[in-house]
Design a protein around this motif. Structure first.
Motif, PDB file in Angstrom:
ATOM      1  N   ARG A 219      57.487  -1.898 -99.520  1.00  0.00           N
ATOM      2  CA  ARG A 219      56.855  -2.628 -99.292  1.00  0.00           C
ATOM      3  C   ARG A 219      55.223  -2.217 -99.120  1.00  0.00           C
ATOM      4  NH1 ARG A 219      58.513  -8.080 -98.555  1.00  0.00           N
ATOM      5  NH2 ARG A 219      60.852  -8.276 -98.510  1.00  0.00           N
ATOM      6  N   SER A 224      54.093  -3.613-104.042  1.00  0.00           N
ATOM      7  CA  SER A 224      55.003  -3.150-103.514  1.00  0.00           C
ATOM      8  C   SER A 224      55.717  -2.374-104.938  1.00  0.00           C
ATOM      9  CB  SER A 224      55.956  -4.008-103.010  1.00  0.00           C
ATOM     10  OG  SER A 224      55.515  -4.798-101.881  1.00  0.00           O
ATOM     11  N   THR A 242      52.944  -7.759-103.651  1.00  0.00           N
ATOM     12  CA  THR A 242      53.745  -7.889-102.304  1.00  0.00           C
ATOM     13  C   THR A 242      53.903  -9.714-102.483  1.00  0.00           C
ATOM     14  OG1 THR A 242      53.031  -6.110-101.321  1.00  0.00           O
ATOM     15  CG2 THR A 242      54.354  -7.777 -99.784  1.00  0.00           C
ATOM     16  N   GLU A 243      53.099 -10.328-102.847  1.00  0.00           N
ATOM     17  CA  GLU A 243      53.021 -11.634-102.900  1.00  0.00           C
ATOM     18  C   GLU A 243      54.037 -12.345-103.869  1.00  0.00           C
ATOM     19  OE1 GLU A 243      50.135 -15.727-103.687  1.00  0.00           O
ATOM     20  OE2 GLU A 243      49.280 -13.744-103.743  1.00  0.00           O
ATOM     21  N   LEU A 245      56.622 -10.449-104.825  1.00  0.00           N
ATOM     22  CA  LEU A 245      57.896  -9.981-104.059  1.00  0.00           C
ATOM     23  C   LEU A 245      58.551 -10.968-103.091  1.00  0.00           C
ATOM     24  CD1 LEU A 245      59.989  -7.768-103.596  1.00  0.00           C
ATOM     25  CD2 LEU A 245      58.540  -6.758-102.054  1.00  0.00           C
ATOM     26  N   GLU A 246      57.554 -11.473-102.196  1.00  0.00           N
ATOM     27  CA  GLU A 246      58.034 -12.503-101.224  1.00  0.00           C
ATOM     28  C   GLU A 246      58.562 -13.739-101.793  1.00  0.00           C
ATOM     29  OE1 GLU A 246      54.661 -12.484 -98.595  1.00  0.00           O
ATOM     30  OE2 GLU A 246      55.352 -10.494 -97.725  1.00  0.00           O
ATOM     31  N   ALA A 247      57.650 -14.067-102.938  1.00  0.00           N
ATOM     32  CA  ALA A 247      58.003 -15.239-103.694  1.00  0.00           C
ATOM     33  C   ALA A 247      59.343 -15.628-104.267  1.00  0.00           C
ATOM     34  CB  ALA A 247      56.721 -15.596-104.692  1.00  0.00           C
ATOM     35  N   GLY A 249      61.821 -13.650-103.268  1.00  0.00           N
ATOM     36  CA  GLY A 249      62.914 -13.390-102.208  1.00  0.00           C
ATOM     37  C   GLY A 249      63.669 -12.316-102.600  1.00  0.00           C
ATOM     38  N   ARG A 251      65.752  -8.786-102.664  1.00  0.00           N
ATOM     39  CA  ARG A 251      66.482  -8.136-101.631  1.00  0.00           C
ATOM     40  C   ARG A 251      66.981  -6.951-102.357  1.00  0.00           C
ATOM     41  NH1 ARG A 251      63.314 -11.074 -99.445  1.00  0.00           N
ATOM     42  NH2 ARG A 251      63.693 -12.267 -97.470  1.00  0.00           N
TER      43      ARG A 251
END
Length: 271
Positions: A219, A224, A242-243, A245-247, A249, A251
């Motif tokens: 990250r 990322s 990174t936005e 990646l977070e959207a 989710g 892993r």
């Protein structure tokens, strides 16, 4: 055919090494000692081996301190003038090291000939020696060539059985002289790799959709890196925001696809 042609094609040695004695007495020191013996001057010897005058003296002084007998002596003035020369111990050690070097060269030559007879190892070491800025370097073999009006599509099968397609110009295809079974390298910039976690019932038009497992996520504050490991063991790295990646989710350990445009796959071939 020349019976030695396989070895003559090998432009670089597969096995390299140098002799280093305990205490850090290495080949550079002995090149300096040989130059001192030849020139009788540490100043000229330093220039011959690419050292500064100060650096040469520091190397000599350290060697003198490490050895039970002085290796290099310096005479100042006198009837025959000043100068720097090896002592009897210095010459003896230089002759010993020279013999070791010759034996070492013969050993490396023998082992390189043996290694050159193993095609899998030759391919591996050549690939490790390749220099390219692209994060993704995937190796495989040409398994299909489709010639279009403007471009040529080249299918490359990776070691795990996955296929990646590259669209190149006809000029490039002609210059490469590609044919079925040729080994090639697929180069892909990490920002050109899209990561898909769930297609949501849609199908994408991109031809390259490589399924794998998220092996690692690095990250960053803005971007990322996501590394997807394919079933055959190859890894594909993608740079996404990174936005995003977070959207998603996303892993580590989850299934994901590396989606790549055919025009973003650069081909590399052996000379």
């Amino acid at each position: 055919m020349d019976p030695h042609s396989k070895h003559s094609e090998q432009s670089i040695p597969l096995l390299e090494g140098e002799i280093r004695l305990i205490g850090g007495l290495n080949e550079r020191l002995f090149r300096l000692l040989a130059a001192i013996e030849k020139t009788g001057s540490i100043n000229r010897a330093a220039k011959d081996v690419g050292l500064s005058y100060k650096g040469a003296w520091e190397m000599v002084e350290r060697a003198n301190n490490l050895c039970p007998q002085v290796l290099v002596s310096t005479a100042v003035g006198g009837r025959h003038g000043g100068g720097t020369k090896l002592t009897a111990t210095g010459r003896e050690l230089l002759e010993l090291f020279t013999r070791l070097q010759e034996e070492h060269r013969r050993f490396l030559a023998t082992k390189n000939r043996e290694l050159a007879d193993n095609p899998n190892l030759v391919f591996l070491l050549r690939r490790l020696n390749s220099k390219a800025s692209e994060r993704n370097q995937l190796f495989g073999k040409v398994t299909a060539i489709r010639i279009g009006a403007v471009t040529v599509e080249v299918s490359i099968t990776l070691k795990g059985g996955e296929t990646i397609i590259s669209a190149i110009t006809k000029e490039s295809a002609d210059a490469f002289g590609l044919k079925y079974g040729d080994p090639v390298m697929a180069l892909i910039k990490a920002p050109f790799v899209m990561v898909v976690k769930d297609f949501g019932g849609y199908r994408l038009s991109e031809r390259n959709q490589l399924k794998g497992t998220v092996k690692r996520i690095q990250r960053g504050s803005v971007n990322s890196e996501v590394v997807i490991e394919l079933a055959g063991g190859d890894s594909v790295a993608a740079i996404i925001t990174t936005e995003s990646l977070e959207a998603m989710g996303l892993r580590e350990g989850e299934t994901a696809w590396a989606v790549i445009k055919t025009g973003s796959v650069i081909l590399g071939v052996e000379k």
